[in-house]
Design an enzyme around this catalytic site. Structure first.
Site, PDB file in Angstrom:
ATOM      1  CG  HIS A 151     -20.291 -17.439 -25.876  1.00 48.23           C
ATOM      2  ND1 HIS A 151     -19.449 -18.052 -26.745  1.00 48.23           N
ATOM      3  CD2 HIS A 151     -20.161 -15.554 -26.960  1.00 48.23           C
ATOM      4  CE1 HIS A 151     -18.087 -17.297 -27.295  1.00 48.23           C
ATOM      5  NE2 HIS A 151     -18.555 -16.169 -27.046  1.00 48.23           N
ATOM      6  CB  CYS A 211     -20.288 -15.993 -30.042  1.00 49.90           C
ATOM      7  SG  CYS A 211     -19.767 -15.266 -30.274  1.00 49.90           S
ATOM      8  CG  ASN A 252     -15.015 -15.407 -28.325  1.00 51.41           C
ATOM      9  OD1 ASN A 252     -15.708 -16.776 -28.363  1.00 51.41           O
ATOM     10  ND2 ASN A 252     -15.629 -14.236 -27.947  1.00 51.41           N
TER      11      ASN A 252
HETATM   12  O1  UT7 Z   1     -18.299 -13.334 -28.434  1.00 52.11           O
HETATM   13  C1  UT7 Z   1     -18.805 -12.032 -29.061  1.00 52.11           C
HETATM   14  C2  UT7 Z   1     -18.976 -11.521 -27.557  1.00 52.11           C
HETATM   15  N1  UT7 Z   1     -17.551 -10.260 -27.457  1.00 52.11           N
HETATM   16  C3  UT7 Z   1     -17.519  -9.606 -26.251  1.00 52.11           C
HETATM   17  O2  UT7 Z   1     -18.216 -10.258 -25.873  1.00 52.11           O
HETATM   18  C4  UT7 Z   1     -16.383  -9.406 -25.766  1.00 52.11           C
HETATM   19  C5  UT7 Z   1     -16.611  -7.906 -24.992  1.00 52.11           C
HETATM   20  N2  UT7 Z   1     -15.663  -6.871 -25.007  1.00 52.11           N
HETATM   21  C6  UT7 Z   1     -13.881  -7.874 -23.702  1.00 52.11           C
HETATM   22  O3  UT7 Z   1     -14.326  -8.619 -23.524  1.00 52.11           O
HETATM   23  C7  UT7 Z   1     -13.754  -6.142 -23.047  1.00 52.11           C
HETATM   24  O4  UT7 Z   1     -14.407  -5.086 -24.204  1.00 52.11           O
HETATM   25  C8  UT7 Z   1     -11.982  -6.215 -24.002  1.00 52.11           C
HETATM   26  C9  UT7 Z   1     -11.721  -7.732 -23.221  1.00 52.11           C
HETATM   27  C10 UT7 Z   1     -11.988  -6.959 -25.525  1.00 52.11           C
HETATM   28  C11 UT7 Z   1     -11.445  -4.638 -23.083  1.00 52.11           C
HETATM   29  O5  UT7 Z   1     -11.572  -4.882 -21.831  1.00 52.11           O
HETATM   30  P1  UT7 Z   1     -12.086  -3.950 -21.436  1.00 52.11           P
HETATM   31  O6  UT7 Z   1     -11.813  -3.309 -20.182  1.00 52.11           O
HETATM   32  O7  UT7 Z   1     -13.292  -3.423 -22.020  1.00 52.11           O
HETATM   33  O8  UT7 Z   1     -10.914  -2.291 -21.877  1.00 52.11           O
HETATM   34  P2  UT7 Z   1     -11.251  -1.368 -23.220  1.00 52.11           P
HETATM   35  O9  UT7 Z   1     -11.458  -1.160 -24.265  1.00 52.11           O
HETATM   36  O10 UT7 Z   1     -12.005  -0.203 -22.088  1.00 52.11           O
HETATM   37  O11 UT7 Z   1      -9.657  -0.740 -23.187  1.00 52.11           O
HETATM   38  C12 UT7 Z   1      -9.111  -0.299 -21.969  1.00 52.11           C
HETATM   39  C13 UT7 Z   1      -7.072  -0.222 -21.967  1.00 52.11           C
HETATM   40  C14 UT7 Z   1      -7.075   1.406 -23.043  1.00 52.11           C
HETATM   41  O12 UT7 Z   1      -6.057   2.115 -22.873  1.00 52.11           O
HETATM   42  P3  UT7 Z   1      -6.283   3.613 -22.169  1.00 52.11           P
HETATM   43  O13 UT7 Z   1      -7.676   4.022 -23.648  1.00 52.11           O
HETATM   44  O14 UT7 Z   1      -7.302   3.463 -21.031  1.00 52.11           O
HETATM   45  O15 UT7 Z   1      -5.280   3.600 -22.073  1.00 52.11           O
HETATM   46  C15 UT7 Z   1      -6.802   0.242 -24.239  1.00 52.11           C
HETATM   47  O16 UT7 Z   1      -5.860   0.424 -24.940  1.00 52.11           O
HETATM   48  O17 UT7 Z   1      -6.374  -0.804 -22.325  1.00 52.11           O
HETATM   49  C16 UT7 Z   1      -6.111  -1.021 -23.338  1.00 52.11           C
HETATM   50  N3  UT7 Z   1      -6.166  -2.038 -24.439  1.00 52.11           N
HETATM   51  C17 UT7 Z   1      -4.667  -2.503 -23.659  1.00 52.11           C
HETATM   52  N4  UT7 Z   1      -4.232  -2.811 -22.912  1.00 52.11           N
HETATM   53  C18 UT7 Z   1      -3.000  -4.237 -22.949  1.00 52.11           C
HETATM   54  C19 UT7 Z   1      -7.405  -2.338 -25.213  1.00 52.11           C
HETATM   55  N5  UT7 Z   1      -6.619  -3.864 -25.139  1.00 52.11           N
HETATM   56  C20 UT7 Z   1      -5.541  -4.046 -24.809  1.00 52.11           C
HETATM   57  C21 UT7 Z   1      -4.265  -5.154 -24.672  1.00 52.11           C
HETATM   58  N6  UT7 Z   1      -3.079  -4.802 -23.586  1.00 52.11           N
HETATM   59  N7  UT7 Z   1      -4.679  -6.187 -25.491  1.00 52.11           N
END
Ligand code: UT7
Length: 331
Positions: free
Chosen positions: A255, A114, A285
């Site tokens: 970004h 990125c 993204n």
């Molecule tokens: O471009 C390069 C750099 N990339 C980034 O900077 C991306 C950085 N990361 C993010 O944007 C976020 O971490 C995500 C959007 C990918 C995920 O959001 P989060 O708030 O960090 O969620 P998490 O991974 O901590 O997951 C929270 C919960 C989990 O469920 P439990 O374990 O709490 O029951 C996940 O399984 O959300 C669940 N989950 C989803 N639920 C519905 C993860 N993805 C999804 C989804 N829909 N698509």
């Protein structure tokens, strides 16, 4: 001494839209979850026969036309991409140079995820300031749909396709010059965001690889935290080193990975809402293409005027990061 100026911008967005509602029919997710956690509403997806180079060409044609330069004036082409047309070679930059009919160019790809557009910018600046090149076409182009696992809800909701391009030209007018470009990397964090298979470090023999071998994998939550920390630190440093206050920035163009990351960084830097450029809702993204696509958005909507100061800030796989202070300097 020659200075490097940011002369023109162009972008291309493929037609097909993949909405959050569409994704909810493919994986266990919802429009509500994606909107709240990322700010993304939809992303654009390239057609099957549309390659990364095709999108790069369309963005480059627009940037070239807006620069007022002829094709013959371009002496270098750098393409930032993690979704090249071909594994290893030819580079997407050389494919684009052929499709554009550019002769006598130096052409190569940059792999900095990125942050690729900012890395390309630093290369263009260095080549121009050293007197080796005069007009450099830099392109960020991505067909991330080709390396996205559409059964992984943790990543497939984030990424989209598109391209952006800029012409960086030599000038002797210091007021038009790119003020500074910072780039950095820390390979210790390489496993946060990676395509683990498909290369020479792959656990599999090339002949045994499954079709999913080149898909992206991400430790989203850890990446999120490092992103906020790194993006903020990088901006504080570039502003301090150049004696510039954040209120002198007309357009803060981070970004576009996640609205919550952008909001946290913008708040930490005390940026006003009108300073922060946001396109993540409509494009998702698009990795190396996200910053030039965002610049093109404010250009086409009439928000970007000659002489206005832009602050670019990116973070991505590698890990890599970078920032740049640039006055918009069309001829
Ligand atoms: O471009 C390069 C750099 N990339 C980034 O900077 C991306 C950085 N990361 C993010 O944007 C976020 O971490 C995500 C959007 C990918 C995920 O959001 P989060 O708030 O960090 O969620 P998490 O991974 O901590 O997951 C929270 C919960 C989990 O469920 P439990 O374990 O709490 O029951 C996940 O399984 O959300 C669940 N989950 C989803 N639920 C519905 C993860 N993805 C999804 C989804 N829909 N698509």
């Amino acid at each position: 001494m020659a200075y490097a100026s940011f002369r023109s911008i162009g972008a291309y967005v493929p037609k097909k839209i993949l909405s959050n509602k569409d994704l909810a029919t493919m994986v266990d997710t919802s429009d509500d979850w994606i909107t709240k956690r990322t700010g993304i509403k939809e992303r654009h997806i390239a057609a099957k026969e549309e390659f990364t180079s095709d999108m790069g060409v369309k963005a480059a044609e627009l940037a070239l036309e807006r620069s007022g330069l002829a094709k013959e004036d371009i002496d270098m082409l750098v393409c930032a991409t993690i979704s090249p047309d071909y594994f290893c070679m030819p580079s997407t930059a050389t494919v684009i140079s052929a499709k554009l009919g550019l002769k006598n160019v130096t052409a190569f790809d940059i792999s900095a995820a990125c942050t690729g557009f900012i890395y390309s910018l630093s290369i263009a600046k260095a080549f121009i300031e050293s007197g080796m090149k005069k007009n450099v076409l830099i392109i960020g182009a991505e067909k991330l749909s080709a390396i996205t696992d559409y059964s992984d809800r943790g990543t497939c909701i984030l990424f989209g396709d598109g391209a952006g391009a800029a012409v960086i030209s030599a000038t002797d007018n210091k007021a038009e010059a790119i003020i500074d470009v910072h780039t950095g990397a820390d390979g210790e964090y390489g496993d946060l965001l990676m395509t683990p298979n498909g290369g020479s470090g792959s656990a599999h023999d090339a002949l045994e690889q499954e079709s999913s071998s080149c898909f992206m994998q991400m430790k989203g939550n850890e990446t999120f935290k490092v992103a906020v920390r790194t993006l903020t630190k990088d901006v504080v440093e570039i502003l301090e080193e150049n004696g510039i206050q954040s209120d002198a920035i007309k357009h803060f163009i981070p970004h576009q990975a996640n609205y919550r990351i952008i909001k946290a960084v913008g708040d930490a830097l005390k940026m006003k809402e009108e300073q922060v450029v946001l396109t993540v809702a409509k494009y998702g993204n698009t990795s190396g293409a996200s910053i030039p696509m965002a610049i093109n958005d404010i250009y086409e909507s009439g928000r970007l005027q000659k002489g206005e100061l832009m602050l670019l800030d990116a973070f991505g796989g590698g890990l890599t990061w970078g920032s740049a202070l640039i006055p918009f300097s069309p001829k």
